[in-house]
Design an enzyme around this catalytic site. Structure first.
Site, PDB file in Angstrom:
ATOM      1  N   LYS A  26     -12.245  37.412 -71.405  1.00 10.94           N
ATOM      2  CA  LYS A  26     -11.450  36.640 -73.134  1.00 10.94           C
ATOM      3  C   LYS A  26     -11.884  36.157 -74.355  1.00 10.94           C
ATOM      4  O   LYS A  26     -11.848  35.341 -74.737  1.00 10.94           O
ATOM      5  CB  LYS A  26     -10.971  35.046 -71.915  1.00 10.94           C
ATOM      6  CG  LYS A  26     -10.852  34.884 -70.923  1.00 10.94           C
ATOM      7  CD  LYS A  26     -11.054  33.513 -69.936  1.00 10.94           C
ATOM      8  CE  LYS A  26     -11.589  33.602 -69.417  1.00 10.94           C
ATOM      9  NZ  LYS A  26     -12.288  32.744 -68.676  1.00 10.94           N
ATOM     10  N   ASP A  47     -13.995  29.168 -62.825  1.00 12.67           N
ATOM     11  CA  ASP A  47     -13.381  27.287 -62.674  1.00 12.67           C
ATOM     12  C   ASP A  47     -12.304  27.189 -61.506  1.00 12.67           C
ATOM     13  O   ASP A  47     -11.795  26.704 -61.202  1.00 12.67           O
ATOM     14  CB  ASP A  47     -12.539  27.533 -64.018  1.00 12.67           C
ATOM     15  CG  ASP A  47     -12.132  28.920 -64.385  1.00 12.67           C
ATOM     16  OD1 ASP A  47     -12.003  29.961 -63.656  1.00 12.67           O
ATOM     17  OD2 ASP A  47     -11.745  28.979 -65.609  1.00 12.67           O
TER      18      ASP A  47
HETATM   19  C1  GLC Z   1     -11.285  35.385 -66.592  1.00 13.23           C
HETATM   20  C2  GLC Z   1     -12.298  35.135 -66.075  1.00 13.23           C
HETATM   21  C3  GLC Z   1     -12.608  34.301 -64.486  1.00 13.23           C
HETATM   22  C4  GLC Z   1     -12.068  33.094 -64.653  1.00 13.23           C
HETATM   23  C5  GLC Z   1     -10.582  33.638 -65.352  1.00 13.23           C
HETATM   24  C6  GLC Z   1      -9.203  32.796 -65.492  1.00 13.23           C
HETATM   25  O1  GLC Z   1     -10.646  36.452 -66.332  1.00 13.23           O
HETATM   26  O2  GLC Z   1     -13.084  36.460 -65.429  1.00 13.23           O
HETATM   27  O3  GLC Z   1     -14.028  34.607 -64.312  1.00 13.23           O
HETATM   28  O4  GLC Z   1     -11.802  32.649 -63.291  1.00 13.23           O
HETATM   29  O5  GLC Z   1     -10.744  33.423 -66.585  1.00 13.23           O
HETATM   30  O6  GLC Z   1     -10.063  31.040 -66.530  1.00 13.23           O
END
Ligand code: GLC
Length: 447
Positions: free
Chosen positions: A153, A189
């Site tokens: 991200k 999360d």
């Molecule tokens: C990305 C991260 C993951 C997280 C997701 C949503 O895919 O790698 O760990 O849960 O974003 O925030």
């Protein structure tokens, strides 16, 4: 001309029931590979956390890093339900915090916790348990330890990949003079979201985020997690963080390939690049640019903005899809602000169609993935399943949640009634506090 270009676009982005079924088969294979420790695009990370009992109690702080904001909450668990006397603080993350050094990032986190404690008059003397929601792929080695596999991200702070993020946080808390806070839990999360919901809903067994990024976790029988050493394969169940954003068995269009090539990590997070809020707008922009070059859009004249990567944000897609005016006046205004002098009624319709195609595909990929996760543990969907879900795309993108539900019905017919999708807002932080309670072994225990 315009019609044929749009038709072929429709074909590229269309996801039939047959195609969704093949995504489900792909997921099942990759899930098995990941659980067994074979090569897989799904990391299937053991979290060492089970379902909470609902009896966890006590006061906790939870911090949440992984989206556009950094959040801190304090709350009191009273057993079955969260008390209302909690405080929440949001800190906007700036590029320089997330993309320079790990030292700087963790100093920022610890500094914010210090501000939070001061402003909410939380005593700095006593012992405080903290749950750390860290929403990136982490190789978890225990309930409160784990190394970052890779940033996703757009985060890129140096010196963090391969390191234990709990150790980094602890050190920064000590440096800020708040070493009385102990980091008792590390959670993704999705895991926080699942745990938060299952605190009061025994049917909850899947947690999902569709926001800046996308991912899912679910409850799996520990004996199925073959990659765990025999000694750790105890009876019972454990939450598995799938890191489904990295699933790479989807058919790509040339726009997806273009987007991937220019991204931070080409080849990685392919499903995330087709579904999550960080990329939806960019996919739309690439399509629109192509339509401009084919003279289908804006009379073939490209406004400067449309040449800028990532200029067409996820919020724009939401605004476009929210336009209910008969002449698409809001889309017109948005395009004007983006440098299109006089968007014709045809232009506005095309822009809306592009946003629709991209977001409906995202919803149908998500639906197939959800059905895959549910049917992994319950192939004929005999039990009830609550899917706890959060994230800006799911919550705010017009029509998105409806399209997911529709596609789930298409895939699982009458059994779809057993799958309840529940928006679980801010679950990630609360869940981390509950996990901290489990870990601190106050009154809870892992089942
Ligand atoms: C990305 C991260 C993951 C997280 C997701 C949503 O895919 O790698 O760990 O849960 O974003 O925030």
């Amino acid at each position: 001309m315009s019609l044929s270009a749009l038709k072929s676009l429709g074909r590229d982005f269309e996801l039939s029931k047959k195609k969704m079924r093949s995504i489900i088969r792909g997921f099942h294979l990759e899930m098995d590979n990941g659980l067994s420790g074979r090569t897989s695009s799904l990391k299937m990370i053991p979290t060492y956390v089970g379902r909470p009992t609902g009896r966890e109690k006590g006061k906790y702080i939870a911090i949440d890093l992984g989206g556009t904001n950094f959040r801190i909450v304090s709350l009191t668990l009273k057993g079955r339900g969260v008390s209302s006397d909690h405080h929440v603080m949001k800190f906007a993350l700036r590029k320089r915090d997330i993309a320079s050094t790990g030292k700087r990032l963790f100093k920022f986190l610890a500094g914010s916790v210090k501000t939070f404690i001061k402003e909410n008059r939380i005593s700095r003397l006593g012992h405080i348990d903290l749950g750390f929601t860290f929403s990136f792929p982490v190789n978890q080695t225990g309930i409160a330890s784990g190394t970052l596999v890779m940033w996703t991200k757009g985060f890129s702070a140096s010196g963090v990949e391969g390191r234990d993020v709990v150790a980094l946080l602890k050190r920064s808390l000590e440096e800020e003079g708040i070493g009385n806070i102990s980091v008792t839990a590390l959670a993704n999360d999705t895991v926080g979201t699942l745990v938060a919901r299952s605190y009061s809903d025994r049917d909850c067994d899947v947690g999902i985020i569709i926001g800046t990024g996308t991912n899912a976790c679910y409850i799996e029988a520990i004996r199925k997690v073959r990659k765990l050493k025999a000694g750790r394969r105890k009876p019972g169940a454990m939450i598995i963080n799938m890191e489904w954003g990295n699933f790479n068995k989807l058919k790509l269009t040339r726009y997806d390939r273009q987007l991937d090539k220019k991204s931070d990590k080409p080849g990685a997070q392919m499903l995330e690049k087709m579904v999550s809020g960080m990329y939806l707008g960019e996919t739309c922009r690439l399509i629109m640019k192509d339509l401009i070059s084919k003279k289908v859009l804006f009379g073939g004249i490209s406004p400067a903005e449309f040449n800028k990567e990532m200029f067409f944000k996820g919020e724009f897609v939401s605004q476009v899809l929210a336009d209910r005016t008969h002449n698409l006046a809001q889309i017109k205004a948005l395009l004007r602000r983006s440098g299109v002098k006089d968007p014709s009624p045809e232009d506005r319709k095309i822009v809306r169609r592009v946003c629709e195609l991209v977001s409906i595909r995202a919803a149908r990929i998500s639906a197939a993935a959800i059905v895959a996760v549910v049917t992994k543990t319950d192939p004929s969907i005999r039990r009830k399943h609550t899917v706890a879900i959060d994230g800006s795309v799911y919550e705010k993108l017009p029509g998105f949640s409806g399209k997911i539900k529709e596609a789930i019905r298409e895939l699982s017919g009458r059994s779809s009634g057993k799958i309840r999708i529940m928006l679980t807002k801010n679950g990630s932080g609360y869940g981390a506090a509950i996990i901290a309670a489990v870990a601190a072994n106050k009154r809870g225990s892992v089942r």
